[in-house]
Design a protein around this motif. Structure first.
Motif, PDB file in Angstrom:
ATOM      1  N   GLU A  36       0.823  -1.246  -0.204  1.00 19.01           N
ATOM      2  CA  GLU A  36      -0.048  -0.036  -0.088  1.00 19.01           C
ATOM      3  C   GLU A  36       0.822   1.380  -0.071  1.00 19.01           C
ATOM      4  O   GLU A  36       1.523   1.558   0.887  1.00 19.01           O
ATOM      5  CB  GLU A  36      -1.002  -0.103   1.354  1.00 19.01           C
ATOM      6  N   ASN A  37       1.176   2.063  -1.087  1.00 21.38           N
ATOM      7  CA  ASN A  37       1.643   3.138  -1.076  1.00 21.38           C
ATOM      8  C   ASN A  37       3.165   3.061  -0.778  1.00 21.38           C
ATOM      9  O   ASN A  37       3.511   3.891   0.029  1.00 21.38           O
ATOM     10  CB  ASN A  37       0.825   4.496  -0.667  1.00 21.38           C
ATOM     11  N   VAL A  38       3.727   2.179  -1.014  1.00 24.36           N
ATOM     12  CA  VAL A  38       5.164   1.844  -0.383  1.00 24.36           C
ATOM     13  C   VAL A  38       6.274   2.886  -0.893  1.00 24.36           C
ATOM     14  O   VAL A  38       6.205   2.836  -2.409  1.00 24.36           O
ATOM     15  CB  VAL A  38       5.675   0.526  -0.466  1.00 24.36           C
ATOM     16  N   VAL A  39       6.611   3.702  -0.179  1.00 24.39           N
ATOM     17  CA  VAL A  39       7.919   4.392  -0.831  1.00 24.39           C
ATOM     18  C   VAL A  39       9.300   3.954  -0.030  1.00 24.39           C
ATOM     19  O   VAL A  39       9.026   3.781   1.356  1.00 24.39           O
ATOM     20  CB  VAL A  39       7.656   5.967  -0.322  1.00 24.39           C
ATOM     21  N   PHE A  40      10.322   3.426  -0.719  1.00 19.44           N
ATOM     22  CA  PHE A  40      11.379   3.227  -0.179  1.00 19.44           C
ATOM     23  C   PHE A  40      12.670   3.654  -1.128  1.00 19.44           C
ATOM     24  O   PHE A  40      12.676   3.425  -2.269  1.00 19.44           O
ATOM     25  CB  PHE A  40      11.372   1.789  -0.170  1.00 19.44           C
ATOM     26  N   GLY A  41      13.814   3.867  -0.403  1.00 17.55           N
ATOM     27  CA  GLY A  41      14.898   4.100  -1.058  1.00 17.55           C
ATOM     28  C   GLY A  41      16.092   3.668  -0.027  1.00 17.55           C
ATOM     29  O   GLY A  41      16.199   3.859   0.839  1.00 17.55           O
ATOM     30  N   THR A  92      15.418   7.272  -4.091  1.00 18.01           N
ATOM     31  CA  THR A  92      14.142   6.784  -3.902  1.00 18.01           C
ATOM     32  C   THR A  92      14.022   5.756  -4.945  1.00 18.01           C
ATOM     33  O   THR A  92      14.146   5.830  -6.481  1.00 18.01           O
ATOM     34  CB  THR A  92      13.110   7.491  -3.705  1.00 18.01           C
ATOM     35  N   ILE A  93      13.717   4.445  -4.573  1.00 16.34           N
ATOM     36  CA  ILE A  93      13.670   3.124  -5.603  1.00 16.34           C
ATOM     37  C   ILE A  93      11.986   2.916  -5.998  1.00 16.34           C
ATOM     38  O   ILE A  93      11.789   2.860  -7.041  1.00 16.34           O
ATOM     39  CB  ILE A  93      14.371   1.815  -5.050  1.00 16.34           C
ATOM     40  N   SER A 137      13.864  -6.791  -7.332  1.00 14.57           N
ATOM     41  CA  SER A 137      14.475  -7.413  -6.227  1.00 14.57           C
ATOM     42  C   SER A 137      14.114  -6.535  -4.789  1.00 14.57           C
ATOM     43  O   SER A 137      14.086  -7.227  -3.908  1.00 14.57           O
ATOM     44  CB  SER A 137      15.777  -7.644  -6.480  1.00 14.57           C
ATOM     45  N   THR A 138      13.942  -5.389  -4.829  1.00 17.36           N
ATOM     46  CA  THR A 138      13.882  -4.545  -3.622  1.00 17.36           C
ATOM     47  C   THR A 138      12.430  -5.123  -2.863  1.00 17.36           C
ATOM     48  O   THR A 138      12.329  -5.093  -1.822  1.00 17.36           O
ATOM     49  CB  THR A 138      13.514  -3.000  -3.957  1.00 17.36           C
TER      50      THR A 138
END
Length: 606
Positions: A362-367, A373-374, A399-400
């Protein structure tokens, strides 16, 4: 485990007695009365040994005085003092060895407990830590830290502490027998000795820290090179690797030469102070004998006490260096213990209970880094029992997703649900128990095939391991091998082919028997024939599970129930293979491109 202070091991430094205070709970463990009794017994034996040693010069002096022409004592008395002297020396050796016997288990238990805490913490640290640290350097820190404990305990408890007791006792004895003059001279010499030792040792400590850094660098290069043995051979880089290793060892050798030369300087400075005091004290006694104040026995009395005192003082430089270096090495270990755990279980987190094996982003933000940011608000849902695929160009974040699902990292925003539960609110152990993975590169332990298959679940029986091997179509290989399941697979499984390693990984996942299966480009490194065999096996083992296939080759996931197409960290398209081809978007373009590449390969083969 000692509390975290979020110290970075890269900047961990010797912090004096603070490090020692942190180690004391390991030395005086709660709930271990037997070990505490051993410590008390060891201390009593230390006192007994030191009292015996302090009595020896009195016996020696009395024996010599009895032998002088004006002694006026029978030879039997002199022999009695000689016998008492010999018996006292034996008693001192006996007390010392009984002390070692009593304390050995305490030291070993303290070392074991600390090493286990560090090992446990290393497994708690995030993937980010392990990707950023060289294995050789970390293992060297642990090795040096555990080795330093034994030396530190020995020198602190059995050398430094008894020496302080002996210094005080000798000062009292000298005062009552020779007056303040000899006491002051001895105290000044000891103070100057300690000051000189500390000054030179501080300088040597910096050299030692440089040696440790260079030693770790050499070790990391050696381990890195040997782990990549095949790569070195592929590129004929043996000479290059030798040059890199030689550079590191040469730098270490140069630092070691400086360190050893400084040791020679320290020993000479100590010898000057010791021998000046020894000569002055004995000359003072001879002067007193000439005046009739002292006896011949007083000469050996002073000489014996100073020799007994100088023996541990001669070790003072070694003690100081060892304790300082031990504190440095232990501080590095505590630095590992203090490294902040990036991904933690929430306080009181329950175990994950998967009634319906669904996966939702759900609305995943990641870096991985703050400025890179990926994933940009990624959202998708994997229904229970479905077979979905995640595809996209390189760098899209495929892969992330796997790393986030296993909670190797936590997203900066959004949430991930498994079975309807936020994975940050359940225990990591239960989350990972619910998900099985067949990675692109299946790394195996340097053990047997049976061990690697059974690693999927602790306590797996031989029957379960064999059933998993049959399910992964691994039995034909095992039946051909003379040792069967006891066949060693080699470092990282290098004795097996790529397809065989993948089948072991599949069997390991079957032993785990998870409700959710993640296939992270599980066939991308295999040839076409092996790939088809592995795909058939994967399709069979994922029939009754929720499966997520991360793939680069679209032909391997064309039969998926639903395909999610990622582009630059966002969901660009989703649908079945037919729907996505009809849409004419990114997936259709990727399909055409791969199809043309396959056609070109086929034409070249003809």
């Amino acid at each position: 485990m000692p509390p975290d202070t979020a110290t970075n091991p890269d900047t961990a430094r010797h912090d004096g007695w603070q490090t020692l205070r942190r180690f004391l709970p390991y030395l005086w463990p709660e709930g271990r009365p037997a070990l505490r009794r051993r410590i008390v017994i060891a201390v009593m034996l230390i006192v007994a040994a030191k009292a015996t040693m302090l009595a020896l010069p009195f016996f020696y002096k009395s024996a010599v005085d009895a032998m002088t022409p004006d002694g006026g004592t029978a030879v039997t008395v002199a022999l009695a003092f000689v016998a008492a002297y010999a018996l006292g020396r034996f008693a001192h050796v006996a007390f010392d060895n009984l002390r070692n016997i009593a304390f050995e288990r305490v030291g070993q238990e303290a070392t074991r407990s600390l090493a286990e805490d560090v090992f446990s913490r290393l497994h708690q640290l995030s993937l980010r830590f392990h990707l950023g640290r060289r294995t050789g350097e970390v293992t060297k820190v642990v090795e040096r830290g555990t080795k330093s404990i034994d030396f530190m305990l020995y020198f602190l408890l059995f050398n430094l502490a008894p020496t302080v007791i002996e210094l005080i006792a000798v000062a009292v004895i000298f005062y009552f027998n020779f007056g303040w003059g000899l006491v002051a001279a001895t105290g000044a010499a000891v103070f100057l000795y300690a000051l000189t030792t500390r000054w030179i040792t501080e300088w040597r400590t910096k050299l030692r820290m440089e040696m440790n850094e260079l030693d770790g660098k050499a070790m990391s290069r050696a381990v890195d090179s040997l782990l990549n043995y095949e790569t070195v051979k592929y590129f004929g880089a043996e000479a290059r690797e030798h040059a890199r290793y030689s550079e590191a060892t040469s730098a270490y050798a140069a630092a070691a030469v400086k360190s050893e030369n400084s040791l020679g300087l320290l020993n000479m400075a100590q010898a000057v102070i010791v021998n000046v005091l020894m000569g002055g004290a004995m000359a003072y006694t001879v002067w007193g004998w000439q005046r009739g104040t002292f006896t011949v026995g007083d000469l050996v009395f002073v000489n014996t006490y100073l020799m007994q005192l100088f023996r541990p003082l001669d070790m003072l430089g070694t003690v100081y260096r060892t304790v300082r270096q031990g504190l440095i090495d232990m501080a590095a270990m505590f630095g590992l213990l203090d490294t902040a755990v990036e991904v933690r279980d929430a306080p009181g987190a329950p175990a994950l209970v998967v009634r319906t094996p669904t996966v939702v982003f759900e609305n995943v933000v990641f870096g991985y880094e703050k400025d890179r940011t990926i994933l940009h608000g990624l959202s998708f849902e994997v229904p229970a029992g479905s077979h979905v695929a995640i595809v996209g160009p390189s760098g899209a974040g495929k892969s992330t997703i796997a790393r986030l699902l296993f909670r190797f990292y936590d997203p900066q925003a959004g949430r991930i649900l498994v079975g309807g539960q936020d994975i940050r609110e359940v225990t990591q152990a239960s989350l990972r128990a619910a998900i099985g993975i067949v990675p692109q590169d299946s790394v195996l332990f340097n053990d047997t095939i049976g061990y690697n298959i059974g690693y999927g679940r602790a306590g797996a029986s031989a029957e379960e391991i064999e059933a998993a091997a049959r399910g992964a179509s691994l039995m034909p290989l095992i039946e051909r091998l003379p040792a069967g399941f006891e066949t060693e697979v080699g470092e990282r499984g290098l004795k097996l082919s790529g397809g065989e390693k993948q089948r072991v990984a599949i069997a390991r996942t079957l032993v785990k028997n998870p409700p959710i299966l993640l296939l992270d480009e599980a066939t991308s490194a295999l040839d076409t024939r092996t790939e088809q065999d592995i795909l058939a096996t994967l399709h069979r083992v994922s029939e009754d599970r929720t499966s997520i296939s991360i793939a680069h080759r679209l032909s391997t996931i064309a039969d998926s129930d639903r395909i999610f197409v990622l582009h630059e960290g966002t969901l660009a398209e989703s649908g079945s293979h037919t729907e996505l081809l009809g849409a004419g978007g990114l997936y259709a373009e990727m399909w055409r491109r791969q199809a043309s590449e396959d056609d070109a390969v086929a034409q070249a083969a003809e």
